[in-house]
Design an enzyme around this catalytic site. Structure first.
Site, PDB file in Angstrom:
ATOM      1  N   GLY A  93       0.815  -1.222   0.000  1.00  0.00           N
ATOM      2  CA  GLY A  93       0.000   0.000   0.000  1.00  0.00           C
ATOM      3  C   GLY A  93       0.842   1.263   0.000  1.00  0.00           C
ATOM      4  O   GLY A  93       1.025   1.912   1.019  1.00  0.00           O
ATOM      5  N   ASP A 118       2.230  -1.704  -4.725  1.00  0.00           N
ATOM      6  CA  ASP A 118       0.905  -1.128  -4.977  1.00  0.00           C
ATOM      7  C   ASP A 118       0.596  -1.293  -6.465  1.00  0.00           C
ATOM      8  O   ASP A 118       1.496  -1.164  -7.302  1.00  0.00           O
ATOM      9  CB  ASP A 118       0.902   0.370  -4.615  1.00  0.00           C
ATOM     10  CG  ASP A 118      -0.492   0.926  -4.341  1.00  0.00           C
ATOM     11  OD1 ASP A 118      -1.382   0.765  -5.199  1.00  0.00           O
ATOM     12  OD2 ASP A 118      -0.679   1.535  -3.282  1.00  0.00           O
ATOM     13  N   SER A 121      -0.782  -7.038  -5.035  1.00  0.00           N
ATOM     14  CA  SER A 121      -0.006  -7.501  -3.898  1.00  0.00           C
ATOM     15  C   SER A 121       0.194  -9.024  -3.855  1.00  0.00           C
ATOM     16  O   SER A 121       1.301  -9.509  -3.610  1.00  0.00           O
ATOM     17  CB  SER A 121      -0.715  -6.991  -2.648  1.00  0.00           C
ATOM     18  OG  SER A 121      -0.433  -7.766  -1.569  1.00  0.00           O
ATOM     19  N   ASP A 133      -0.826  -2.116   4.716  1.00  0.00           N
ATOM     20  CA  ASP A 133      -1.703  -0.935   4.632  1.00  0.00           C
ATOM     21  C   ASP A 133      -2.276  -0.849   3.214  1.00  0.00           C
ATOM     22  O   ASP A 133      -2.338   0.207   2.617  1.00  0.00           O
ATOM     23  CB  ASP A 133      -0.884   0.323   4.976  1.00  0.00           C
ATOM     24  CG  ASP A 133      -1.768   1.543   5.196  1.00  0.00           C
ATOM     25  OD1 ASP A 133      -2.964   1.381   5.506  1.00  0.00           O
ATOM     26  OD2 ASP A 133      -1.248   2.670   5.063  1.00  0.00           O
ATOM     27  N   HIS A 160      -8.483  -2.449   2.227  1.00  0.00           N
ATOM     28  CA  HIS A 160      -9.064  -2.705   3.547  1.00  0.00           C
ATOM     29  C   HIS A 160     -10.339  -3.526   3.480  1.00  0.00           C
ATOM     30  O   HIS A 160     -10.978  -3.775   4.489  1.00  0.00           O
ATOM     31  CB  HIS A 160      -9.322  -1.382   4.273  1.00  0.00           C
ATOM     32  CG  HIS A 160      -8.057  -0.689   4.712  1.00  0.00           C
ATOM     33  ND1 HIS A 160      -6.819  -1.027   4.226  1.00  0.00           N
ATOM     34  CD2 HIS A 160      -7.838   0.311   5.600  1.00  0.00           C
ATOM     35  CE1 HIS A 160      -5.902  -0.255   4.788  1.00  0.00           C
ATOM     36  NE2 HIS A 160      -6.494   0.569   5.630  1.00  0.00           N
ATOM     37  N   HIS A 207      -1.766  -1.225   9.749  1.00  0.00           N
ATOM     38  CA  HIS A 207      -2.376   0.099   9.918  1.00  0.00           C
ATOM     39  C   HIS A 207      -3.898   0.000   9.934  1.00  0.00           C
ATOM     40  O   HIS A 207      -4.469  -0.940   9.402  1.00  0.00           O
ATOM     41  CB  HIS A 207      -1.912   1.055   8.808  1.00  0.00           C
ATOM     42  CG  HIS A 207      -2.153   2.481   9.149  1.00  0.00           C
ATOM     43  ND1 HIS A 207      -2.665   3.395   8.264  1.00  0.00           N
ATOM     44  CD2 HIS A 207      -1.961   3.155  10.323  1.00  0.00           C
ATOM     45  CE1 HIS A 207      -2.751   4.581   8.871  1.00  0.00           C
ATOM     46  NE2 HIS A 207      -2.337   4.460  10.118  1.00  0.00           N
TER      47      HIS A 207
HETATM   48  N1  SAH Z   1       0.358   3.705   3.051  1.00  0.00           N
HETATM   49  C1  SAH Z   1      -0.314   4.789   2.360  1.00  0.00           C
HETATM   50  C2  SAH Z   1      -1.791   4.562   2.185  1.00  0.00           C
HETATM   51  C3  SAH Z   1      -2.143   3.334   1.405  1.00  0.00           C
HETATM   52  S1  SAH Z   1      -3.809   3.398   0.788  1.00  0.00           S
HETATM   53  C4  SAH Z   1      -0.033   6.120   3.073  1.00  0.00           C
HETATM   54  O1  SAH Z   1       0.782   6.193   3.954  1.00  0.00           O
HETATM   55  O2  SAH Z   1      -0.640   7.125   2.740  1.00  0.00           O
HETATM   56  C5  SAH Z   1      -3.986   1.787   0.163  1.00  0.00           C
HETATM   57  C6  SAH Z   1      -3.281   1.496  -1.143  1.00  0.00           C
HETATM   58  O3  SAH Z   1      -3.371   0.098  -1.359  1.00  0.00           O
HETATM   59  C7  SAH Z   1      -3.874   2.169  -2.379  1.00  0.00           C
HETATM   60  O4  SAH Z   1      -2.902   2.983  -2.997  1.00  0.00           O
HETATM   61  C8  SAH Z   1      -4.283   0.993  -3.291  1.00  0.00           C
HETATM   62  O5  SAH Z   1      -3.987   1.202  -4.666  1.00  0.00           O
HETATM   63  C9  SAH Z   1      -3.451  -0.148  -2.750  1.00  0.00           C
HETATM   64  N2  SAH Z   1      -4.035  -1.459  -2.962  1.00  0.00           N
HETATM   65  C10 SAH Z   1      -5.284  -1.880  -2.614  1.00  0.00           C
HETATM   66  N3  SAH Z   1      -5.460  -3.167  -2.937  1.00  0.00           N
HETATM   67  C11 SAH Z   1      -4.289  -3.582  -3.512  1.00  0.00           C
HETATM   68  C12 SAH Z   1      -3.848  -4.833  -4.068  1.00  0.00           C
HETATM   69  N4  SAH Z   1      -4.632  -5.902  -4.075  1.00  0.00           N
HETATM   70  N5  SAH Z   1      -2.599  -4.880  -4.586  1.00  0.00           N
HETATM   71  C13 SAH Z   1      -1.795  -3.801  -4.589  1.00  0.00           C
HETATM   72  N6  SAH Z   1      -2.153  -2.612  -4.062  1.00  0.00           N
HETATM   73  C14 SAH Z   1      -3.386  -2.506  -3.532  1.00  0.00           C
HETATM   74 MG    MG Z   2      -3.816   3.214   6.368  1.00  0.00          MG
END
Ligand code: SAH
Ligand code: MG
Length: 240
Positions: A70, A95, A148, A165, A168, A193
């Site tokens: 993330g 990501d 991921s 992170d 969700h 997180h």
């Molecule tokens: N850590 C960041 C916030 C992450 S938000 C901060 O500090 O601001 C969550 C992120 O997870 C998003 O950018 C989204 O594109 C990514 N995401 C969600 N599902 C995913 C998946 N299956 N594989 C890769 N990335 C994913």
């Molecule tokens: Mg978060």
């Protein structure tokens, strides 16, 4: 001269079987903090500083690279990178850069400026890449672009820190838990997180995977490293 912030001097990692106090922890410099504050994201200052502390401790222990699921625009990746860089320990940040469900148009955390005009889809990669560059962390924070679980399926290296992170939603969060937590080295850290024990404060899945990690018997919480919704656990050694 390389662009970006000055990088702290190299420090040799020392194997650290216990979570010893890091008396040499200088904390984040004000210029580093200022830059991080300018990056879009979902990481409050106090939780970010706790993430920096655990990243530093993990890198200091020398058990392997750090990995984040993330990236979004790179905010948490910079906390991790600033913690790891003195130990020359890489941070991989995974990501697909298409945003989670709650980042899509019509949802609470949508930011229209992050939509790629050509495709009409979210694309946070250029923003994240710029953040890493401005921090002078190109050699430390490696952006890994893709889903991921696909990255996890080909990942062999034990991790000194796994930071979850990503998505969700229930399925995505559990998939991250199942595919990534076995890769945490014994003695390494797992940080999650948005862990909210009270459903009134936020969604369930991060809390559920936090509980699953504890119940697995393979992790214990390190409460002194947790902060707000950032919960830090440590992988125990396998029983002999
Ligand atoms: N850590 C960041 C916030 C992450 S938000 C901060 O500090 O601001 C969550 C992120 O997870 C998003 O950018 C989204 O594109 C990514 N995401 C969600 N599902 C995913 C998946 N299956 N594989 C890769 N990335 C994913
Ligand atoms: Mg978060």
């Amino acid at each position: 001269m390389r662009a970006g912030l000055p990088v702290p001097p190299d420090v040799t990692p020392t194997a650290d079987p216990i979570d010893t106090a890091d008396t040499a922890d200088p904390g984040l410099r004000s210029d580093q903090l200022e830059l991080i504050r300018s990056v879009k994201g979902f990481m409050p200052d106090d939780e970010g500083q706790a993430l920096f502390g655990v990243a530093r401790q993990a890198a200091r222990g020398g058990l392997g690279p750090l990995l984040e699921v993330g990236t979004y625009c790179g905010k948490s990746a910079l906390y991790l990178g600033f913690g790891a860089v003195p130990f020359r320990t890489p941070v991989f940040s995974v990501d697909h850069h298409r945003g989670s469900e709650e980042n899509q148009a019509g949802w609470e955390h949508h930011d229209a400026s992050l939509v790629d005009a050509r495709s009409g889809r979210m694309d946070t990669l250029p923003v994240a890449r710029r953040a890493v560059e401005s921090a002078g962390l190109d050699e430390t924070v490696v952006l890994v672009v893709g889903p991921s679980t696909v990255v996890a399926s080909a990942w062999g290296q034990p991790l000194s820190l796994l930071f979850i992170d990503g998505g969700h939603g229930r399925e995505v969060a559990w998939a991250d838990y199942r595919s990534w937590t076995p890769k945490v080295a014994e003695g390494g850290y797992l940080a999650i997180h948005d862990v909210f024990p009270d459903p009134a404060d936020g969604g369930r899945p991060p809390y559920e995977i936090f509980c699953a990690a504890l119940e697995s018997g393979r992790f214990r919480e390190v409460p002194e490293r947790s902060c707000g919704s950032l919960r830090v656990l440590r992988r125990l050694a396998a029983p002999v």
